[in-house]
Scaffold this active site. Structure first.
Site, short mmCIF file in Angstrom:
data_model
loop_
_atom_site.label_atom_id
_atom_site.label_comp_id
_atom_site.label_asym_id
_atom_site.label_seq_id
_atom_site.Cartn_x
_atom_site.Cartn_y
_atom_site.Cartn_z
N LYS A 192 1.03 -1.41 -0.06
CA LYS A 192 -0.16 -0.01 0.07
C LYS A 192 0.83 1.20 -0.01
O LYS A 192 1.49 1.78 1.03
CB LYS A 192 -1.01 0.07 1.08
CG LYS A 192 -2.05 1.19 0.99
CD LYS A 192 -2.61 1.70 2.31
CE LYS A 192 -1.99 2.71 2.87
NZ LYS A 192 -1.75 4.00 2.00
N GLU A 268 9.60 1.20 10.79
CA GLU A 268 10.63 2.29 11.05
C GLU A 268 9.75 3.48 11.04
O GLU A 268 9.26 3.95 10.42
CB GLU A 268 11.26 2.26 9.90
CG GLU A 268 12.65 3.13 9.89
CD GLU A 268 12.81 4.03 8.56
OE1 GLU A 268 13.12 5.09 8.62
OE2 GLU A 268 12.67 3.54 7.63
N CYS A 302 13.32 10.74 7.52
CA CYS A 302 13.31 10.25 8.79
C CYS A 302 14.50 10.26 9.64
O CYS A 302 14.63 10.59 10.95
CB CYS A 302 12.82 8.63 9.12
SG CYS A 302 13.78 7.46 8.13
N GLU A 399 9.20 15.65 15.65
CA GLU A 399 9.78 15.39 14.18
C GLU A 399 8.85 16.22 13.47
O GLU A 399 7.84 16.09 13.28
CB GLU A 399 9.57 14.07 14.15
CG GLU A 399 10.11 13.71 12.67
CD GLU A 399 9.89 12.55 12.04
OE1 GLU A 399 10.90 11.84 11.44
OE2 GLU A 399 8.90 11.66 12.35
#
Length: 501
Positions: A192, A268, A302, A399
């Protein structure tokens, strides 16, 4: 302010024709069961590129049924590793043949730099397929030295049907970081892609089938996370789910896996990676690395070095150098070869980043450079650097996933280590020093899955990476990634009248 180019490039590159907008299930492109579609948007302009099939639970059921049949009864897990490898190499060759078209798809769908995609990202995924193709016939168990009159050995067997929920920041790279080792292991899968960036995934599905990957082995369901993604994570016939994205969604994936069939999970997740620059560093090179660490892929990565700590002896010189370099950083259309930074992926991410910049100013941080949107169309943001940042400010803890750096100083090695570890995340870190003892001490003291010394983004297909703490678990790349799609079976038989054990 950074240099910038208009959002409409005069580049001679021909924009790609959108060939695939339907779901790919069991070797065929099909409409969603509901018939619904959704828009995918060009972040350069905010305009609609195409309407794409919106997969839902019913479509996931069909894809899982196809993948299950392909695994239980099909040829893929039963053919030799060498045979799977030959098909994967053909797949890689087809990707190379279409690298310009694929790079263009990621440029218009994700705002990624076209030349970088053509030179690095797309050839990189082709070579990643070749790497795992070479590993497909080298999957070995062990012979066991038993303590009794028994003969024992282990087998590494494919885990079965895997679900891959991939992010929007690296739509091509992440597709294959999950799918290439799964293919080599003999698994079948449902992929997906993120709803923001579905186009290249559908193209890869077509190329896989043309390369000879059997029907049902690789299925692509485009759609939204709370519907299609949730259906994959909670499906009783999916044996493993891999997810790259936010920590918040990672929690939901784990919950869905636990309350369904206790499927294996690899995550992750987020990062707030530190870059530590010591007094003995070359200031000019350190400034280049610091900017690269936060501005590469417009900060939508990331492992971005969003927290930069500079030892006080070179801090003032570093700040001056960084400001000069940031002003020369070119933001613009991803098809323009002068651009070093394209648009953020969509309006939501664009607004989120600008909101964090406003938070930083309200909390008392000093805006050294940037901080504003660029142009009247598209989702372009200036490279942004804050000084006078306190560690408890939102810009230093959350983040942001954009081109926003928090710049801080430190005195001692011990203080640097403490500041680096003062985060709930642990994905990566960077160290810049000429002192080997400092590099060794600090690299062993930071709680993160990858440490780069005197470099940044030192990725390689043979070098695994993944997170500590709330950055998740499981590893991408290297043989570690192959092993996560395999499970170990022990086989034991008695032995009689053996002259030795």
């Amino acid at each position: 302010m950074a240099d910038h180019i208009n959002g409409n490039s005069d580049s001679p590159v021909k924009l790609p024709t959108i060939k695939f907008t339907r779901l790919f299930i069991n070797g065929e492109f099909v409409d969603s069961v509901s018939g619904k579609t959704f828009e995918t948007i060009d972040p350069r302009t905010g305009e609609v590129i195409a309407r794409v099939a919106e997969g839902d639970k019913e479509d996931v059921d069909l894809a899982v049924r196809a993948a299950r049949q392909a695994f239980d009864d099909g040829p893929w897990p039963r053919m030799s590793g060498a045979a799977r490898g030959r098909i994967m190499i053909k797949y890689a060759d087809l990707i190379d043949e279409h690298k310009e078209e694929l790079a263009a798809l990621d440029a218009i769908d994700a705002g990624k730099l076209f030349n970088q995609g053509k030179a690095l990202d797309i050839p990189g995924v082709a070579n990643l397929l070749r790497y795992y193709a070479g590993a497909a016939d080298k999957i070995h168990g062990e012979t066991l030295k038993m303590s009794r009159e028994l003969q024992g050995y282990t087998l590494r067997e494919p885990i079965g049907v895997s679900g891959h929920i991939i992010p929007w920041n690296f739509p091509s790279s992440m597709f294959f970081m999950m799918s290439a080792p799964a293919l080599a292991a003999g698994c079948t899968m449902i992929v997906k892609p993120a709803e923001q960036t579905p186009l290249s995934a559908l193209f890869y599905a077509d190329l896989a089938y043309k390369a000879g990957v059997p029907a049902g082995v690789l299925n692509v369901i485009t759609g939204y996370g709370p519907t299609a993604g949730a259906a994959i994570a909670s499906h009783m016939d999916v044996d493993k789910v891999c997810f790259t994205g936010s920590t918040e969604v990672g929690r939901k994936i784990m919950q869905a896996a636990a309350t369904s069939n206790l499927k294996q999970v690899s995550l992750e997740l987020g990062g707030k990676s530190p870059l530590l620059i010591f007094d003995d560093a070359d200031v000019d090179k350190a400034a280049d690395l610091a900017l690269l660490g936060i501005l590469y892929n417009k900060g939508e990565i990331c492992v971005a070095s969003s927290r930069v700590f500079v030892q006080e002896g070179i801090y003032d010189e570093f700040v001056k150098k960084l400001k000069e370099k940031a002003k020369d950083w070119v933001v613009g259309d991803p098809f323009d070869p002068r651009s070093r930074q394209g648009p953020q992926v969509d309006k939501q991410q664009f607004d989120k980043i600008l909101s964090y910049i406003e938070h930083g100013k309200r909390e008392g941080a000093t805006l050294l450079t940037g901080g504003k949107p660029i142009g009247k169309t598209g989702y372009f943001i200036e490279p942004t650097v804050f000084t006078d940042v306190k560690e408890d400010m939102m810009i230093a803890t959350d983040e942001i996933f954009g081109p926003v750096m928090s710049l801080m100083k430190f005195k001692t090695i011990e203080e640097a280590i403490k500041k680096a570890n003062n985060t709930k995340y642990g994905l990566a870190a960077g160290i810049i020093t000429k002192n080997l003892d400092v590099a060794n001490t600090v690299s062993r003291s930071i709680r993160a899955g990858t440490i780069w010394i005197n470099c940044y983004f030192g990725f390689d297909r043979d070098c695994s990476y993944g997170g500590y703490k709330m950055s998740g678990f499981g590893r991408h790349l290297g043989l570690e990634a192959l092993h996560k799609f395999l499970q170990v079976k022990s086989v034991v038989t008695p032995i009689y009248n053996s002259p030795w054990l």
